[in-house]
Design a protein around this motif. Structure first.
Motif, short mmCIF file in Angstrom:
data_model
loop_
_atom_site.label_atom_id
_atom_site.label_comp_id
_atom_site.label_asym_id
_atom_site.label_seq_id
_atom_site.Cartn_x
_atom_site.Cartn_y
_atom_site.Cartn_z
N VAL A 1 -7.92 13.21 19.65
CA VAL A 1 -8.47 13.49 18.31
C VAL A 1 -8.72 12.31 17.27
N LEU A 2 -7.62 11.36 17.35
CA LEU A 2 -7.90 10.31 16.42
C LEU A 2 -7.82 9.09 17.74
N LYS A 3 -8.78 8.17 17.35
CA LYS A 3 -9.10 7.11 18.53
C LYS A 3 -8.81 5.71 17.77
N GLY A 4 -7.72 5.55 17.35
CA GLY A 4 -7.50 4.24 16.80
C GLY A 4 -8.00 4.25 15.24
N ILE A 5 -7.12 4.48 14.31
CA ILE A 5 -7.38 4.68 12.77
C ILE A 5 -6.69 3.59 12.43
N ASP A 6 -7.31 2.81 11.48
CA ASP A 6 -6.63 1.64 10.38
C ASP A 6 -7.06 2.18 9.17
N PHE A 7 -6.34 2.41 8.35
CA PHE A 7 -6.54 2.96 7.18
C PHE A 7 -5.58 2.86 5.96
N HIS A 8 -5.90 2.69 4.87
CA HIS A 8 -4.82 2.44 3.90
C HIS A 8 -5.31 2.97 2.35
N VAL A 9 -4.30 3.41 1.55
CA VAL A 9 -4.44 3.91 0.30
C VAL A 9 -3.46 2.93 -0.53
N GLY A 10 -4.02 2.26 -1.62
CA GLY A 10 -3.27 1.60 -2.41
C GLY A 10 -2.55 2.42 -3.48
N GLN A 11 -1.73 1.80 -4.12
CA GLN A 11 -0.62 2.60 -5.29
C GLN A 11 -1.88 2.98 -6.37
N GLY A 12 -1.80 4.07 -6.52
CA GLY A 12 -2.69 4.85 -7.75
C GLY A 12 -3.99 5.09 -7.44
N GLU A 13 -4.39 4.98 -6.01
CA GLU A 13 -5.72 5.02 -5.50
C GLU A 13 -6.02 6.40 -5.25
N PRO B 1 0.89 -1.36 0.11
CA PRO B 1 0.09 0.10 -0.04
C PRO B 1 0.98 1.27 -0.03
N ALA B 2 0.23 2.24 -0.55
CA ALA B 2 1.30 3.68 -0.58
C ALA B 2 1.02 4.09 0.87
N ILE B 3 -0.05 3.97 1.31
CA ILE B 3 -0.18 4.49 2.84
C ILE B 3 -0.71 3.58 3.51
N ASP B 4 -0.12 3.15 4.58
CA ASP B 4 -0.81 2.10 5.60
C ASP B 4 -0.80 2.55 7.12
N VAL B 5 -1.92 2.93 7.58
CA VAL B 5 -2.08 3.60 8.90
C VAL B 5 -2.74 2.31 9.72
N GLN B 6 -1.95 2.27 11.02
CA GLN B 6 -2.40 1.17 11.76
C GLN B 6 -2.53 1.44 13.12
N ALA C 1 -5.50 12.40 -10.94
CA ALA C 1 -5.98 11.15 -10.80
C ALA C 1 -6.17 10.11 -12.06
N ALA C 2 -6.10 10.79 -13.19
CA ALA C 2 -6.49 10.18 -14.26
C ALA C 2 -4.89 9.65 -14.74
N GLU C 3 -4.01 10.22 -14.53
CA GLU C 3 -2.62 9.68 -14.57
C GLU C 3 -2.12 8.98 -13.79
N GLY C 4 -2.89 8.45 -12.68
CA GLY C 4 -2.59 7.46 -11.79
C GLY C 4 -1.75 7.89 -10.55
N MET C 5 -1.80 9.16 -10.22
CA MET C 5 -1.42 9.75 -9.03
C MET C 5 -2.11 9.25 -7.90
#
Lengths: 251, 264
Positions: free
Chosen positions: A27-39, A11-16, A194-198
């Motif tokens: 302010v943040l109470k246990g975030i699990d979150f991820h962004v895949g490549q190109g997402e 994943p590009a970003i993986d928050v655990q 986004a269309a370029e895949g960023m």
């Protein structure tokens, strides 16, 4: 907290299990979150829900209290990691643009290229001009930020971030400070990106953009992720009561 | 018939001008112009001051001031950054320094450097002779004042500027140098000019170091002229010479402000 979807390979970003306190205020109470490549992941929610703080944690503008953030396989929450190096690979666009008012548009775009990426002046200028053309402002390179409209300033800010050749872009309510008729230009530039895949993480109130461009929509409230999924599904058929209440107000 | 408010305002303003004109007229008529001219504007005295009043006195005042200001600016910037540091001892040190040198009269600092240094470090004196001592004294006093001005200027730069610079990968120091401090100096240009003008006048305190003819600055030169000619003309003339420095300075800075204002 919802069960997270299946992870992409790297994943590009993986928050655990991310927690962030400001003083005694969690302010943040246990975030699990991820962004895949190109997402393109859009984060929505009422103000004070922690969405901006989450975004700012990803490039360490806010230091997480606990939890892990892994960007392209590198754990940036590790104290030994060079935060400046991490940030130079993550572009960031702010609500208030934050262009450097004492420098021309061109210098805004070349400064960090020369000082951080150690590019020569000619190369930096070339990259800057290419990115200014991309956001449709090739003719504004010698203007000062104060002479540009909000929409133009925000597009320059995007070009400035792109000039560092980032692997991903973070947008913190990029159109919230703009006059309504200028929002479209900025969203158009973001759509092209986004269309370029960023890879993009976008905190926004623009539900139309989230629906049209987003691969995933995340709804946050009270420091937790309440609901996430495909934008069309979440927007047209929200499962959670709080999501329904929020969307009924903004749509 | 009662006047309309606008007419009344005009009548009142007319009255104020008339009063001012009357005061001036009374002054002009009642002053003993002949005595004034001989005591304060004796042309033979003024001729006797030329060209040294410019080639020595004015030049020395400018040199002393610029050296002191340059050192003070550097010191002020360092102190300001220390005051804003997250390291406690840096902040305490800077605060103590600023409080001390802002509170102590400049004259005392001059005296301490002139007589204290040779006593404290036997056989040594401040390097650079008179110019070195003036630079140090004016720099210490001016730096303490300017530190607070610079700190306020740095804090007046929006936080988003530092964040934007950091998000581009700049280190804290690089962001300070390239983004925050240049903007801070634009904001504090007017108060810094004020400080430069104050230092111009404080440079006259150099007399306590004991000056020789070649190191006379304006005030000392004027006083010596006054003593040797028995006329106040010398002091008046050097007083006006200070304006030769400060008035163009104000004009230049006003232009710079107008130009910086356009880029904001």
């Amino acid at each position: 907290m919802t069960v997270t979807e299946q992870n992409a390979p790297v994943p590009a970003i993986d928050v655990q299990d991310l927690h962030k306190y400001f003083g005694d205020n969690e302010v943040l109470k246990g975030i699990d979150f991820h962004v895949g490549q190109g997402e393109v992941v859009c984060v929505v929610g009422p103000s004070g829900s922690g969405k901006s703080t989450l975004l700012r944690c990803v490039n360490l503008l806010e230091v997480p209290t606990s939890g892990r953030i892994v960007v392209e396989g590198i754990e940036i929450t590790d104290p030994d990691v060079d935060a400046d190096k991490v940030r130079s690979r993550i572009g960031m666009v702010f609500q208030q643009f934050n262009l450097f008012p004492h420098l021309t548009v061109l210098r805004n775009l070349t400064l960090a290229q020369e000082r951080v990426k150690k590019r020569g002046k000619d190369e930096a200028v070339e990259v800057a001009r290419r990115n200014l053309a991309k956001v449709g402002l090739a003719d504004k390179e010698s203007a000062y930020p104060a002479h540009l409209s909000g929409g133009q300033q925000q597009r320059v800010a995007i070009a400035r971030a792109l000039s560092m050749d980032p692997d991903m872009m973070l947008f913190d309510e990029p159109t919230s400070a703009l006059d309504p008729e200028l929002v479209g230009d900025v969203l158009g530039v973001m759509k092209d990106l986004a269309a370029e895949g960023m890879t993009m993480m976008v905190v926004t109130h623009e539900m139309g953009f989230a629906r049209e461009v987003g691969d995933k929509l995340v709804f946050m409230d009270g420091g937790v992720i309440v609901e996430e999924g495909a934008p069309v599904a979440v927007l047209s058929n929200p499962q959670h009561e709080r999501t329904q209440a929020f969307l009924s107000k903004v749509l | 018939m009662a006047l309309s408010p606008r007419k009344r305002a005009r009548a009142i303003r007319g009255g104020q001008y008339a009063l001012l004109a009357l005061v001036l007229a009374v002054l002009v008529v009642s002053v003993d112009w002949h005595t004034i001219r001989t005591a304060f504007f004796d042309t033979t005295v003024i001729k006797g001051m030329l060209p040294e009043v410019f080639s020595v006195a004015l030049k020395n005042t400018v040199v002393f001031t610029l050296c002191g200001f340059a050192f003070g600016l550097l010191l002020g910037l360092v102190l300001a950054l220390m005051r804003l540091s997250s390291v406690g001892p840096y902040r305490w040190l800077a605060t103590g320094f600023i409080e001390f040198f802002r509170g102590v009269p400049a004259l005392v600092v001059f005296l301490a450097l002139a007589y204290g240094v040779p006593l404290a470090f036997p056989g040594r004196e401040v390097p650079g002779g008179i110019v070195g001592t003036v630079t140090l004294a004016l720099g210490l006093v001016g730096g303490a004042y300017m530190a607070e001005t610079i700190r306020a200027g740095i804090q007046a730069v929006p936080k988003g500027q530092m964040e934007a610079a950091r998000s581009l990968g700049m280190s804290h120091g690089r962001a300070m140098r390239s983004v925050v401090v240049p903007q801070a100096f634009r904001i504090i240009l007017p108060p810094l000019t004020n400080e430069l003008i104050l230092l111009t006048k404080d440079s006259s305190l150099v007399y306590v170091l004991g000056l020789s003819l070649s190191t006379y600055e304006l005030t000392k030169f004027g006083r010596e002229t006054m003593n040797s000619t028995n006329s106040l003309t010398g002091l008046i003339a050097v007083g006006l010479c200070y304006l030769i420095i400060t008035v163009p300075l104000s004009i230049v800075v006003r232009r710079m402000e107008a130009r910086a204002g356009k880029a904001r």
